[in-house]
Design a protein around this motif. Structure first.
Motif, mmCIF file in Angstrom:
data_model
loop_
_atom_site.group_PDB
_atom_site.id
_atom_site.type_symbol
_atom_site.label_atom_id
_atom_site.label_comp_id
_atom_site.label_asym_id
_atom_site.label_seq_id
_atom_site.Cartn_x
_atom_site.Cartn_y
_atom_site.Cartn_z
ATOM 1 N N LEU A 116 7.368 -25.342 96.724
ATOM 2 C CA LEU A 116 7.293 -26.761 96.394
ATOM 3 C C LEU A 116 6.023 -27.367 96.980
ATOM 4 N N LYS A 117 5.429 -28.273 96.233
ATOM 5 C CA LYS A 117 4.304 -29.038 96.760
ATOM 6 C C LYS A 117 4.809 -29.994 97.854
ATOM 7 N N PRO A 118 3.903 -30.490 98.724
ATOM 8 C CA PRO A 118 4.345 -31.375 99.814
ATOM 9 C C PRO A 118 5.025 -32.659 99.332
ATOM 10 N N ASN A 119 4.639 -33.156 98.166
ATOM 11 C CA ASN A 119 5.293 -34.341 97.590
ATOM 12 C C ASN A 119 5.797 -33.948 96.204
ATOM 13 N N PRO A 120 6.923 -33.241 96.129
ATOM 14 C CA PRO A 120 7.278 -32.549 94.893
ATOM 15 C C PRO A 120 8.082 -33.353 93.869
ATOM 16 N N LEU A 121 8.857 -34.333 94.303
ATOM 17 C CA LEU A 121 9.849 -34.949 93.416
ATOM 18 C C LEU A 121 9.231 -36.066 92.582
ATOM 19 N N TYR A 122 9.441 -35.989 91.264
ATOM 20 C CA TYR A 122 8.987 -37.057 90.380
ATOM 21 C C TYR A 122 9.927 -37.161 89.184
ATOM 22 N N ASP B 245 10.493 -39.541 81.862
ATOM 23 C CA ASP B 245 11.350 -39.715 80.690
ATOM 24 C C ASP B 245 12.809 -39.401 80.999
ATOM 25 N N ASP B 246 13.299 -39.983 82.083
ATOM 26 C CA ASP B 246 14.702 -39.875 82.498
ATOM 27 C C ASP B 246 15.115 -38.474 82.919
ATOM 28 N N LEU B 247 14.153 -37.630 83.296
ATOM 29 C CA LEU B 247 14.443 -36.327 83.880
ATOM 30 C C LEU B 247 13.706 -36.232 85.217
ATOM 31 N N ALA B 248 14.345 -35.589 86.200
ATOM 32 C CA ALA B 248 13.737 -35.422 87.515
ATOM 33 C C ALA B 248 13.252 -33.988 87.676
ATOM 34 N N ASP C 223 24.267 -48.143 88.232
ATOM 35 C CA ASP C 223 23.998 -49.587 88.170
ATOM 36 C C ASP C 223 22.539 -49.955 88.411
ATOM 37 N N SER C 224 21.667 -48.945 88.412
ATOM 38 C CA SER C 224 20.253 -49.236 88.633
ATOM 39 C C SER C 224 19.597 -49.650 87.333
ATOM 40 N N GLU C 225 18.790 -50.688 87.400
ATOM 41 C CA GLU C 225 18.036 -51.129 86.233
ATOM 42 C C GLU C 225 16.534 -50.961 86.447
ATOM 43 N N LYS C 226 16.169 -50.399 87.586
ATOM 44 C CA LYS C 226 14.757 -50.262 87.901
ATOM 45 C C LYS C 226 14.244 -48.908 87.434
ATOM 46 N N SER C 227 12.922 -48.735 87.491
ATOM 47 C CA SER C 227 12.318 -47.467 87.109
ATOM 48 C C SER C 227 12.632 -46.399 88.151
ATOM 49 N N GLU C 228 12.455 -45.150 87.763
ATOM 50 C CA GLU C 228 12.698 -43.988 88.635
ATOM 51 C C GLU C 228 14.134 -43.944 89.157
ATOM 52 N N ALA C 229 15.061 -44.326 88.320
ATOM 53 C CA ALA C 229 16.467 -44.324 88.729
ATOM 54 C C ALA C 229 17.010 -42.910 88.886
ATOM 55 N N VAL C 230 16.500 -41.961 88.086
ATOM 56 C CA VAL C 230 16.948 -40.567 88.219
ATOM 57 C C VAL C 230 16.414 -39.980 89.519
ATOM 58 N N LYS C 231 15.156 -40.232 89.827
ATOM 59 C CA LYS C 231 14.580 -39.784 91.101
ATOM 60 C C LYS C 231 15.362 -40.372 92.273
ATOM 61 N N LEU C 232 15.701 -41.648 92.179
ATOM 62 C CA LEU C 232 16.473 -42.299 93.238
ATOM 63 C C LEU C 232 17.828 -41.627 93.410
ATOM 64 N N ASN C 233 18.469 -41.278 92.318
ATOM 65 C CA ASN C 233 19.774 -40.622 92.398
ATOM 66 C C ASN C 233 19.665 -39.258 93.082
ATOM 67 N N ILE C 234 18.619 -38.496 92.740
ATOM 68 C CA ILE C 234 18.421 -37.183 93.368
ATOM 69 C C ILE C 234 18.182 -37.347 94.869
ATOM 70 N N LEU C 235 17.323 -38.300 95.250
ATOM 71 C CA LEU C 235 17.064 -38.520 96.668
ATOM 72 C C LEU C 235 18.321 -38.979 97.402
ATOM 73 N N ASN C 236 19.121 -39.767 96.742
ATOM 74 C CA ASN C 236 20.366 -40.221 97.356
ATOM 75 C C ASN C 236 21.317 -39.044 97.590
ATOM 76 N N GLU D 103 12.350 -38.835 101.369
ATOM 77 C CA GLU D 103 11.288 -38.201 100.582
ATOM 78 C C GLU D 103 10.162 -37.660 101.447
ATOM 79 N N SER D 104 9.798 -38.375 102.511
ATOM 80 C CA SER D 104 8.687 -37.913 103.349
ATOM 81 C C SER D 104 9.002 -36.616 104.087
ATOM 82 N N ASP D 105 10.279 -36.245 104.196
ATOM 83 C CA ASP D 105 10.639 -35.005 104.890
ATOM 84 C C ASP D 105 10.198 -33.760 104.121
ATOM 85 N N PHE D 106 9.925 -33.911 102.851
ATOM 86 C CA PHE D 106 9.392 -32.770 102.093
ATOM 87 C C PHE D 106 8.043 -32.304 102.644
#
Length: 468
Positions: free
Chosen positions: A115-121, A124-127, A212-225, A235-238
């Protein structure tokens, strides 16, 4: 005709199938050894996993952690753990270090996706995870196969979390998508090397948005959660993590006759396993001090403080030599080493890349490789005729089935091992290893007979008394 037949038998090289040479007992031994190896392959999946396996088993056999301030006596058994990425296992011999040491060195890293040091992105609604491939791979082979995630995360508070996801059938696995053939006309017109790029190796890790998220990057947020709930990470722990994706294929028998083993990472876990089991099986006090070294970073050039370009091996020997008031350089100049690494097995599906008289074959034993490199032997140490002769005698005297070979035709490509770095220490070294089909692919194949011969050859070498 009889005289001609006798002369051919006497004078010609004949690479015989191991099954025709082994007696029934030894054939059964090779099968039993393979079963233990498959269990090892399915549990010790990464460098850290291999170190854990060896440490656990070495302690059971009476090996103790090395103390550089202690003087050891013949028969003492020690290990030195170098940052959980490389390891030395040693038995102190009867002779003093003026006679040198007998060493077998294998690497324990395999091609993979880091994995790259900052890997998660999110796209189009996929993480996805961004990766940086490690070692020499055919990138297209890593798409559309199941992958498992392994590694270690050091969190911002300094605590450590080990990660293992994707091996068990109850766990999710991971995946890199590929383009369907119906739309791949342009992709399939490209050279294989360019059909999939390094930046295309993105790992699909999720598709559900945070509730219930209406903001952008909601899938990324769910994965981080989800990761925060399970591992307590942000995220910075990566950034302070060693995380890698490997194929989650299990090691298993290949073929109706069950003579072969398929699996990820035979290069070089097969040789590492044969080497470590060899030193584990030594009873009593050997003639010379014996070392088995498991090293890291071979697939990327042996750099770093856990690779063979570092000084961890030299420092270990220096600590032993100091207690006997012997100069380290004198110990090294008298030492002998097998660089125990795999070689390419002849593949009848691709005959044009091999010189049939100078290649290795499945089921015909371990392969002695006098030199590696590419082109005009670039990047090799080229073992001396005298040392190759000594190793041949050891193999013959201990009923080891062996063959000679090199890595394909001249100018077809090439590759190297750690032998040149050992030779640079003024140590006699020769490459010996197991022939492999589909080397560096996500699923490689070796022979059970060759695997067992690797164990036998290393054991015979470590115990040998006629290497000086």
């Amino acid at each position: 005709m009889s005289k001609e037949k006798d002369l051919k038998k006497k004078l010609f090289i004949k690479k015989e199938h191991g099954a025709k040479i082994l007696d029934e007992k030894e054939f059964e031994n090779s099968s039993r050894f393979a079963e233990k190896y498959k269990k090892f392959m399915n549990t010790a999946r990464t460098e850290r996993g291999i170190i854990d396996y060896v440490l656990e088993n070495s302690k059971k056999l009476g090996f103790e952690e090395f103390d550089s301030d202690k003087k050891y006596k013949p028969g003492d058994r020690v290990y030195f753990n170098n940052r959980y990425k490389s390891l030395i296992v040693a038995i102190i011999g009867e002779k003093n270090l003026n006679q040198g040491v007998n060493m077998a060195i294998s690497h324990i890293d395999s091609p993979r996706l880091d994995l790259k040091p900052n890997p998660l992105y999110e796209s189009d609604d996929l993480a996805f995870f961004k990766t940086h491939y490690y070692g020499g791979i055919k990138k297209y082979q890593w798409t559309a196969i199941p992958l498992a995630l392994y590694g270690t995360i050091v969190k911002r508070d300094g605590s450590v979390v080990d990660v293992s996801v994707g091996e068990d059938s109850s766990e999710p696995c991971f995946y890199i998508s590929d383009l369907l053939p119906h739309l791949a006309r342009e992709q399939m017109s490209k050279p294989m090397k360019k059909a999939i790029s390094g930046e295309d190796l993105n790992i699909l890790v999720g598709s559900l948005p945070f509730k219930d998220s209406e903001k952008s990057e909601a899938v990324k947020l769910n994965i981080l959660n989800l990761l925060n709930k399970k591992y307590g990470i942000v995220e910075s722990d990566f950034i302070s993590a060693d995380l890698q994706l490997i194929p989650n294929f299990k090691a298993q028998d290949i073929g109706f006759d069950r003579s072969l083993i398929g699996g990820y990472g035979h290069d070089d876990r097969s040789c590492a396993y044969g080497s470590i089991e060899a030193i584990f099986s030594i009873k009593g006090v050997p003639n010379n001090t014996c070392l088995v070294v498991l090293t890291d970073k071979e697939e990327t050039g042996s750099n770093g403080n856990t690779g063979m370009k570092s000084k961890f091996l030299k420092n270990f020997i220096a600590d032993l030599a100091e207690k006997e008031k012997i100069k380290t350089r004198r110990v090294l100049s008298k030492s002998k080493c097998l660089s125990v690494d795999v070689d390419a097995a002849y593949d009848p599906n691709f005959p044009n890349e091999f010189d049939k008289n100078n290649t290795s074959y499945l089921n015909k034993g371990v392969v002695l490789t006098k030199y590696t490199g590419s082109g005009g032997k670039s990047g090799t140490s080229d073992a001396s005729a005298e040392f190759v002769g000594k190793v041949r005698q050891i193999m013959n005297n201990n009923d080891v089935i062996w063959q000679s070979g090199e890595l394909g035709k001249v100018d077809a490509g090439g590759g190297g091992t750690i032998s040149k770095y050992i030779a640079n220490l003024d140590v006699e070294v020769l490459d010996l290893g197991i022939p492999v089909l589909s080397m560096h692919s996500p699923y490689e194949v070796i022979s059970k007979i060759d695997l067992y011969m690797c164990y036998k050859s290393v054991k015979a070498f470590l115990e040998s008394e006629n290497l000086a």
